[in-house]
Design a protein around this motif. Sequence first.
Motif, PDB file in Angstrom:
ATOM      1  N   THR A  70      24.081 -34.438 -64.422  1.00 26.63           N
ATOM      2  CA  THR A  70      25.226 -35.341 -64.561  1.00 26.63           C
ATOM      3  C   THR A  70      26.525 -34.592 -64.264  1.00 26.63           C
ATOM      4  OG1 THR A  70      23.967 -36.617 -66.129  1.00 26.63           O
ATOM      5  CG2 THR A  70      26.330 -36.974 -66.136  1.00 26.63           C
ATOM      6  N   HIS A 128      27.296 -43.653 -69.842  1.00 25.25           N
ATOM      7  CA  HIS A 128      26.412 -44.401 -68.941  1.00 25.25           C
ATOM      8  C   HIS A 128      26.843 -45.844 -68.727  1.00 25.25           C
ATOM      9  CE1 HIS A 128      22.775 -41.487 -69.636  1.00 25.25           C
ATOM     10  NE2 HIS A 128      23.791 -40.924 -69.027  1.00 25.25           N
ATOM     11  N   GLN A 143      25.379 -43.280 -76.387  1.00 26.56           N
ATOM     12  CA  GLN A 143      24.960 -43.442 -74.991  1.00 26.56           C
ATOM     13  C   GLN A 143      23.780 -44.389 -74.802  1.00 26.56           C
ATOM     14  OE1 GLN A 143      25.265 -39.853 -72.270  1.00 26.56           O
ATOM     15  NE2 GLN A 143      23.058 -40.081 -72.396  1.00 26.56           N
ATOM     16  N   ASP A 159      20.219 -42.226 -78.496  1.00 28.54           N
ATOM     17  CA  ASP A 159      20.775 -40.979 -77.968  1.00 28.54           C
ATOM     18  C   ASP A 159      22.280 -41.131 -78.118  1.00 28.54           C
ATOM     19  OD1 ASP A 159      21.630 -38.725 -76.723  1.00 28.54           O
ATOM     20  OD2 ASP A 159      20.947 -39.280 -74.715  1.00 28.54           O
ATOM     21  N   GLU A 179      18.850 -38.602 -80.992  1.00 36.41           N
ATOM     22  CA  GLU A 179      19.100 -37.483 -80.079  1.00 36.41           C
ATOM     23  C   GLU A 179      20.585 -37.134 -80.114  1.00 36.41           C
ATOM     24  OE1 GLU A 179      17.575 -38.422 -76.154  1.00 36.41           O
ATOM     25  OE2 GLU A 179      19.062 -37.149 -75.189  1.00 36.41           O
ATOM     26  N   ASP A 218      19.221 -32.532 -76.996  1.00 36.73           N
ATOM     27  CA  ASP A 218      19.364 -32.587 -75.536  1.00 36.73           C
ATOM     28  C   ASP A 218      20.481 -31.620 -75.137  1.00 36.73           C
ATOM     29  OD1 ASP A 218      19.831 -33.159 -72.888  1.00 36.73           O
ATOM     30  OD2 ASP A 218      20.542 -35.186 -73.199  1.00 36.73           O
ATOM     31  N   LEU A 265      14.370 -32.507 -75.964  1.00 34.49           N
ATOM     32  CA  LEU A 265      14.471 -33.391 -74.813  1.00 34.49           C
ATOM     33  C   LEU A 265      14.321 -32.506 -73.593  1.00 34.49           C
ATOM     34  CD1 LEU A 265      15.279 -36.539 -74.414  1.00 34.49           C
ATOM     35  CD2 LEU A 265      17.074 -35.484 -73.046  1.00 34.49           C
ATOM     36  N   LYS A 322      14.417 -32.025 -69.729  1.00 38.24           N
ATOM     37  CA  LYS A 322      14.862 -32.512 -68.419  1.00 38.24           C
ATOM     38  C   LYS A 322      14.478 -31.441 -67.406  1.00 38.24           C
ATOM     39  CE  LYS A 322      19.007 -35.027 -70.027  1.00 38.24           C
ATOM     40  NZ  LYS A 322      20.421 -34.819 -70.410  1.00 38.24           N
ATOM     41  N   ARG A 331      16.945 -38.467 -65.811  1.00 36.97           N
ATOM     42  CA  ARG A 331      18.389 -38.249 -65.812  1.00 36.97           C
ATOM     43  C   ARG A 331      19.057 -39.582 -65.501  1.00 36.97           C
ATOM     44  NH1 ARG A 331      20.146 -32.903 -66.347  1.00 36.97           N
ATOM     45  NH2 ARG A 331      21.887 -34.140 -67.127  1.00 36.97           N
ATOM     46  N   SER A 332      20.347 -39.683 -65.784  1.00 37.61           N
ATOM     47  CA  SER A 332      21.011 -40.932 -65.392  1.00 37.61           C
ATOM     48  C   SER A 332      21.042 -41.046 -63.868  1.00 37.61           C
ATOM     49  CB  SER A 332      22.400 -41.032 -66.012  1.00 37.61           C
ATOM     50  OG  SER A 332      23.161 -39.881 -65.741  1.00 37.61           O
ATOM     51  N   LYS A 390      11.154 -40.707 -72.066  1.00 35.57           N
ATOM     52  CA  LYS A 390      12.366 -41.539 -72.022  1.00 35.57           C
ATOM     53  C   LYS A 390      12.703 -41.742 -70.550  1.00 35.57           C
ATOM     54  CE  LYS A 390      16.885 -40.068 -72.729  1.00 35.57           C
ATOM     55  NZ  LYS A 390      18.129 -39.770 -73.477  1.00 35.57           N
TER      56      LYS A 390
HETATM   57  P1  PGA Z   1      22.197 -37.651 -68.331  1.00 39.86           P
HETATM   58  O1  PGA Z   1      21.687 -38.558 -69.508  1.00 39.86           O
HETATM   59  O2  PGA Z   1      21.136 -37.567 -67.302  1.00 39.86           O
HETATM   60  O3  PGA Z   1      23.415 -38.373 -67.847  1.00 39.86           O
HETATM   61  O4  PGA Z   1      22.509 -36.298 -68.909  1.00 39.86           O
HETATM   62  C1  PGA Z   1      20.448 -38.448 -70.096  1.00 39.86           C
HETATM   63  C2  PGA Z   1      20.555 -38.065 -71.546  1.00 39.86           C
HETATM   64  O5  PGA Z   1      21.633 -37.733 -72.046  1.00 39.86           O
HETATM   65  O6  PGA Z   1      19.554 -38.046 -72.238  1.00 39.86           O
END
Ligand code: PGA
Length: 435
Positions: A38, A168, A176, A255, A304, A329, A352, A354, A383-384, A405
């Motif tokens: 992000t 978001h 969020q 979250d 979260e 996260d 979390l 990613k 991810r967003s 998620k």
């Molecule tokens: P992001 O959002 O990909 O914008 O970081 C996902 C999250 O915060 O879990």
Amino acid sequence: AITKIKARQILDSKGIPTVEVDMYTNKGMFRAAAPVVTLTKCEPSPSRPGKESLQYERSELRDGDKGKYLGNSVSKAVRNINEKIAEALIGMDPTLQSQIDHTIMDLDKTESKAELGVNAMLAVSMAACKAGAAEKEVLLCKHIADLSGQSGLILPVPAITVISGGKHAGNNLAAQEIMILPVGANTFEEAMQVGSETYYHLKAIILEKYGSIGCNVGEDGGLAPNITDFREALDLVKEAINRAGCNGRIKMAMDVAATNFCIGNKYDMDFKSPDKSGQVFKTGEEMAEMYAQLCTDYPIVSIEDPFDRNDWLHTKAFTDLGLCQVVGDHLLSSDPKRLERAIDEASCNGLLLKINQVGTVTDAIEVAKQAKDGNWGVVISHRSGETEDSFIADLAVGLATGQIKAGAPCRGERVAKYNQQAVYAGENWRSPEIL
Ligand code: PGA
Ligand code: ZN
């Protein structure tokens, strides 16, 4: 063996460039695309200026040429794949994931991986994993299970985003995501059915209360009515669960992504309203009290990032209450060192994960194992900024994390993950690995 690697620039779900890779072996062509970190710097966002989100995660490589996609093009990362990474990997056996990933990692000696770019590394690593599965003639999730020493394939409970806020969405809600977890469903298929039905009911409720403008969706597909109060959002979801006839079977999660509205050591619950009056600042203690009350009043099973990514103190104090799973996260940024500290100090009890924060499939498997060894929950996360690549679905199944998620039950890049996952054992119930 890997015979050819060809990368290109594509666009993610927000229209931001990202990297896609085609890897060729004797078995065919295997394609993978990296999700996007992000970008607080480049994207217009309702956050306070100057909040740097990339601090603890490995770095993507972007060209920085303001004349191309406002600095976001990824031609350097693409070139790194087509030249450096391809040269190092051609001829390798695609089933040897950890050797492949170590080779990629070794090409960039920096800690942040900013030279090669985590976007370049990850896309190749994912493509290799798909090629490896094909080489062995097994499902991708089975290959990942083998790589991680996991015996059973387990379809996870989806944490389905139903309300979007924070960075978001364009509403005033500070949190969020509000999510639903159909833990009472008997199969993944049923989980998606009741989850989707709840989403339809929620949409109808929002339409009644806020009109059609309230039914606009955020980046993850969650509905984004213009509300500020957490309770108002949670009430809507509670009512939707009720209308879907799923009381008790569907739990709730949030979250909060509180890093995005932590100013100094206070939390600005109204950080997105145009006049930032400062009337709604809460201290860490007040936030903890609010969460505790919410856990009593709603069927919340997971929160979260309830506090800032550096607010270890309040995160631990809230976790100690034992009211729900507390997921890190921003706090952990999928970083093994931060995770180690958090496990040692029992700061929270869920990771979390990613994949584009760690860089390769092997690293992702390792960090997931580290969390599991600490008796933590693991949530595989999108991810967003996503692509249609459904790799994380197989990762969640293969690692048997039990949780994924991947956003709302709408928008292609979100449902790509859920649709991929809807592999029900059915008549193959005795040998699901052949599915
Ligand atoms: P992001 O959002 O990909 O914008 O970081 C996902 C999250 O915060 O879990
Ligand atoms: Zn988050």
